[in-house]
Write an enzyme that holds these catalytic residues in place. Structure first.
Site, PDB file in Angstrom:
ATOM      1  N   ASP A  77       0.831  -1.208   0.000  1.00  0.00           N
ATOM      2  CA  ASP A  77       0.000   0.000   0.000  1.00  0.00           C
ATOM      3  C   ASP A  77       0.862   1.252   0.000  1.00  0.00           C
ATOM      4  O   ASP A  77       2.072   1.212   0.248  1.00  0.00           O
ATOM      5  CB  ASP A  77      -0.937   0.017   1.205  1.00  0.00           C
ATOM      6  CG  ASP A  77      -0.192   0.008   2.537  1.00  0.00           C
ATOM      7  OD1 ASP A  77       0.804  -0.734   2.648  1.00  0.00           O
ATOM      8  OD2 ASP A  77      -0.596   0.738   3.466  1.00  0.00           O
ATOM      9  N   GLU A 144       0.079  -1.352   5.557  1.00  0.00           N
ATOM     10  CA  GLU A 144       1.113  -0.981   6.524  1.00  0.00           C
ATOM     11  C   GLU A 144       0.916   0.435   7.024  1.00  0.00           C
ATOM     12  O   GLU A 144       1.144   0.738   8.195  1.00  0.00           O
ATOM     13  CB  GLU A 144       2.499  -1.128   5.866  1.00  0.00           C
ATOM     14  CG  GLU A 144       3.667  -0.918   6.817  1.00  0.00           C
ATOM     15  CD  GLU A 144       4.185   0.506   6.856  1.00  0.00           C
ATOM     16  OE1 GLU A 144       5.050   0.798   7.700  1.00  0.00           O
ATOM     17  OE2 GLU A 144       3.707   1.339   6.050  1.00  0.00           O
TER      18      GLU A 144
END
Length: 487
Positions: A77, A144
């Site tokens: 991400d 994350e």
């Protein structure tokens, strides 16, 4: 330099593919499918766990079958930040990049090199059958940036390797072997309904833009201004001598980014509006002087605006008082002499959002010492509790403690010195890394974090120093060849 000339070509080609895939935190579905197709297309063992983490396993090259299994890990991400005048839908549109001297940048948005460049290196390793290495596990974690929920939710036994290289660091030549733990504090100011401002009140829109922003861990000690703190500081200042009624306060978006802009809509008695303009001119000059090195593009604006309902007076006052009072920035430095330069404990007031009959404030705390993390969280909680807010704390993740007997650290340092003829820096980091969660799930896992040089992460100023990508790639290949045999 043309983008097609970037080296190593194998890495930048993969990075270009990644930047065509939308991957905001918590919306990584297209990236997960992309990685699955990538692994299956190479006829490599590919799995996705129930959380959405992806693992692709590559067998050892000939002659390296006895080596320990090495895990290469990055998060899929990215933080999606943009300049206010940029039109982009991060759930659909690609990231547009360009070369600026030795730097790779994006056009008005975050670049996605955090951690797309790590993912690109893993993909380049998987795609190249000429490389020399033992068994490889490439792990791509999701989400994350907004809570490390991919690493937290990883299934037991998903990774089987002995050694792990996290490719999520931002300074070439620096190798991280410990990181801070963190948590998030959320405060909500609730009220029954907004109300009309008193008769004869004048509405104003105070805006701030052009701040540096940055990462709330790596950049918390760099004297960058916090947009929320500056806006609330001014409102608190004028509130000492004027009746200020708050309609809305909105600033910041990500819990791990330092707010770089924001808007407060408020009302004051019409006869006092010029006093407010004069006060802002003085205030702006003062804070521009305070931040004359780090915030050269700071820009305040005060405009008249349409009348709208305001918060109850006590709620607006309590909100501004709490934002003035709450700690922000470094709270303490590490006590160990070798790490005295590093922040130990900090808080970042990350966002304020007004919606309906409530105002939500998010702040993130970090510390390399567990007890001080609790203390910092309680300090923030106390400020908002005293102001009448409902406070909830969560998203807690552990620190990663240094392993003084790390075999991988020794290999990383020795191969670096051999390649480049200089000593690397082996240090800790104040930011949170997924290694902290891995260390809980896999207590015997030997880990190091490394990566090319990035600056301005979590902001539209994010940029990647191109020459360092080649250096990290060459180093990674050398490390893979020097992984020891298993037991």
């Amino acid at each position: 330099m043309d983008k097609n000339e970037l080296k190593p070509r194998c890495v930048f080609e993969q990075f270009a593919k990644i930047n065509r895939i939308p991957r905001p935190s918590k919306h990584e579905e297209k990236m997960i499918e992309f990685l699955k197709d990538f692994g299956n297309g190479l006829k490599l063992e590919t799995h996705v766990d129930k959380t959405g983490n992806v693992i692709i396993r590559k067998p050892a090259s000939k002659g390296y079958e006895k080596k320990k299994t090495l895990i290469l890990q990055s998060h899929m991400d990215m933080v999606c930040e943009k300049l206010v005048d940029v039109d982009i839908d991060f759930t659909k549109d690609p990231i547009e990049t360009y070369v600026d001297g030795e730097w790779l940048r994006a056009k008005g948005t975050t670049l996605g090199a955090d951690d797309g460049i790590g993912c690109a290196m893993q993909m380049a390793v998987l795609a190249d059958d000429s490389l020399e290495h033992g068994p490889i596990e490439c792990v791509f974690t999701r989400d994350e940036e907004t809570g490390l929920t991919g690493a937290e939710g990883m299934e037991t036994g998903f990774m089987t390797g002995d050694l792990l290289i996290n490719l999520d660091s931002e300074d070439e030549g620096q190798f991280f072997i410990s990181c801070a733990g963190g948590m998030t504090t959320r405060a909500t100011f609730k009220f029954d309904k907004k109300e009309d401002a008193p008769a004869g009140y004048f509405f104003m829109r105070l805006s701030l833009k052009g701040l540096h922003g940055g990462h709330s861990g790596d950049d918390i000690n760099k004297k960058f201004a916090n947009g929320i703190k500056l806006l609330s500081r001014f409102i608190y200042l004028i509130g000492e001598s004027h009746d200020v009624r708050i309609a809305s306060f909105d600033s910041g978006r990500m819990h791990n980014a330092i707010p770089r802009d924001g808007v407060v809509v408020f009302a004051v008695p019409s006869a006092e509006k010029e006093d407010i303009r004069v006060a802002l001119n003085i205030f702006a000059k003062d804070v521009e002087d305070e931040f004359h090195v780090t915030e050269k593009n700071m820009e305040f604006s005060l405009e008249s605006t349409d009348m709208e309902p305001v918060m109850p007076k006590n709620v607006g006052q309590n909100l501004i008082t709490a934002l003035q009072a709450v700690d922000n920035g470094p709270y303490s430095m590490c006590q160990d002499e070798a790490l005295a330069w590093m922040v130990e404990t900090s808080n970042n007031v990350a966002s304020v959002t007004t919606s309906g009959n409530e105002v939500k404030v998010v702040a993130s705390q970090r510390s390399n010492v567990a007890s001080n993390l609790v203390n910092m969280g309680n300090t923030v909680k106390a400020a908002f509790t005293l102001a009448g807010a409902e406070v909830v704390q969560g998203d807690k993740y552990p620190a990663w403690k240094m392993n003084p007997d790390s075999q991988l650290t020794r290999i990383v340092a020795e191969t670096y010195k051999k390649l480049f003829g200089k000593e690397p820096k082996v240090i800790g980091i104040h930011a949170g890394l997924e290694c902290g969660l891995f260390s809980e799930k896999y207590p015997n896992l030997d880990m190091v974090s490394m990566g090319p040089t990035l600056r301005g992460v979590h902001s539209p100023d994010e940029r990647l120093l191109i020459p360092t990508v080649q250096m990290v790639w060459d180093h990674l290949l050398e490390i893979m060849k020097n992984i020891p045999d298993g037991q």
